[in-house]
Design a protein around this motif. Structure first.
Motif, mmCIF file in Angstrom:
data_model
loop_
_atom_site.group_PDB
_atom_site.id
_atom_site.type_symbol
_atom_site.label_atom_id
_atom_site.label_comp_id
_atom_site.label_asym_id
_atom_site.label_seq_id
_atom_site.Cartn_x
_atom_site.Cartn_y
_atom_site.Cartn_z
ATOM 1 N N ASN A 1 104.975 75.323 64.666
ATOM 2 C CA ASN A 1 105.755 74.671 65.723
ATOM 3 C C ASN A 1 104.836 74.465 66.926
ATOM 4 O OD1 ASN A 1 108.461 73.778 66.802
ATOM 5 N ND2 ASN A 1 107.788 75.182 68.397
ATOM 6 N N THR B 1 101.969 66.715 71.244
ATOM 7 C CA THR B 1 100.983 67.578 70.595
ATOM 8 C C THR B 1 101.148 67.533 69.085
ATOM 9 O OG1 THR B 1 100.936 69.029 72.513
ATOM 10 C CG2 THR B 1 100.075 69.923 70.469
ATOM 11 N N THR B 2 102.383 67.493 68.613
ATOM 12 C CA THR B 2 102.634 67.393 67.176
ATOM 13 C C THR B 2 101.995 66.127 66.632
ATOM 14 O OG1 THR B 2 104.746 68.526 67.511
ATOM 15 C CG2 THR B 2 104.423 67.427 65.397
ATOM 16 N N THR C 1 108.778 68.789 66.696
ATOM 17 C CA THR C 1 107.723 69.727 67.086
ATOM 18 C C THR C 1 107.283 70.623 65.940
ATOM 19 O OG1 THR C 1 109.332 71.360 67.873
ATOM 20 C CG2 THR C 1 108.451 69.804 69.516
ATOM 21 N N SER C 2 108.036 70.682 64.866
ATOM 22 C CA SER C 2 107.717 71.585 63.749
ATOM 23 C C SER C 2 107.277 70.797 62.532
ATOM 24 C CB SER C 2 108.929 72.435 63.386
ATOM 25 O OG SER C 2 109.339 73.212 64.490
ATOM 26 N N GLN D 1 113.535 72.632 62.999
ATOM 27 C CA GLN D 1 112.807 72.105 64.154
ATOM 28 C C GLN D 1 112.977 73.001 65.376
ATOM 29 O OE1 GLN D 1 110.713 69.359 64.597
ATOM 30 N NE2 GLN D 1 110.727 69.420 62.357
ATOM 31 N N SER E 1 105.113 70.566 72.108
ATOM 32 C CA SER E 1 105.634 69.258 72.505
ATOM 33 C C SER E 1 105.508 68.268 71.351
ATOM 34 C CB SER E 1 104.872 68.718 73.729
ATOM 35 O OG SER E 1 103.597 68.232 73.338
ATOM 36 N N PRO E 2 106.355 67.255 71.343
ATOM 37 C CA PRO E 2 106.236 66.214 70.318
ATOM 38 C C PRO E 2 104.899 65.469 70.391
ATOM 39 C CG PRO E 2 108.394 66.141 71.328
ATOM 40 C CD PRO E 2 107.571 67.095 72.143
#
Length: 161
Positions: A82, A88-89, A32-33, A119, A85-86
């Motif tokens: 950050n 969105t990343t 996410t980061s 993360q 959600s993954p």
């Protein structure tokens, strides 16, 4: 026109593996980061936040930190974001990777996005928003932490300070 790399970019295809990530389905599910590299020096953290919001990510990130030089106020060329959600990343990376989202001409380096070493929301807050940073009086030089991070329905709709 998109390149072959653009065509291959899907929200789930960006799955870098790092020791900090704890993926569950193929390499980057917990990511996410991100670290943004090659930012233009005069770009402010507020302008980055505004660009994220304008690109459709207004409620999709909860932490932004762009280290700056105290003497000049210019950023150091990188920032950390950050996302909530993954997925969105992945969407963000596909949209911004190697782009020039700040209206830059071809003489500027394209933006590079890589997995951040730290993360998650809480880990970023612990690392970047500790007592050392709290002593900084100028809010533009401190990390931006969205009020009430968490699921979108539970977060405050308020924008950056």
């Amino acid at each position: 026109q998109g390149s072959a790399e653009d065509a291959a970019c899907t929200p789930t295809s960006w799955a870098p593996s790092t020791p900090q990530a704890s993926p569950t389905d193929g390499g980057g599910a917990g990511m996410t980061s991100v670290m943004l590299r090659d930012l233009p020096p005069r770009l402010s953290q507020r302008a980055l936040i505004r660009a994220l919001e304008d690109a459709g990510f207004a409620d999709e990130f909860d932490f932004v930190y762009m280290p700056c030089h105290f003497a000049t106020g210019e950023n150091k060329g990188y920032a950390f974001v950050n996302f909530v959600s993954p997925l969105t990343t992945g969407l963000f990376v596909c949209q911004w990777q190697c782009g020039r989202p700040f209206g830059l001409d071809g003489s500027e380096l394209p933006l590079q996005i890589v997995p951040a070493a730290v993360q998650g929301f809480q880990a970023n807050v612990s690392k970047w928003a500790g007592s050392r940073v709290e002593r900084i009086k100028n809010p533009d030089l401190r990390p931006y932490i969205r009020p009430c991070p968490g699921p979108r329905a539970l977060r405050s709709p308020s924008g950056p300070p």
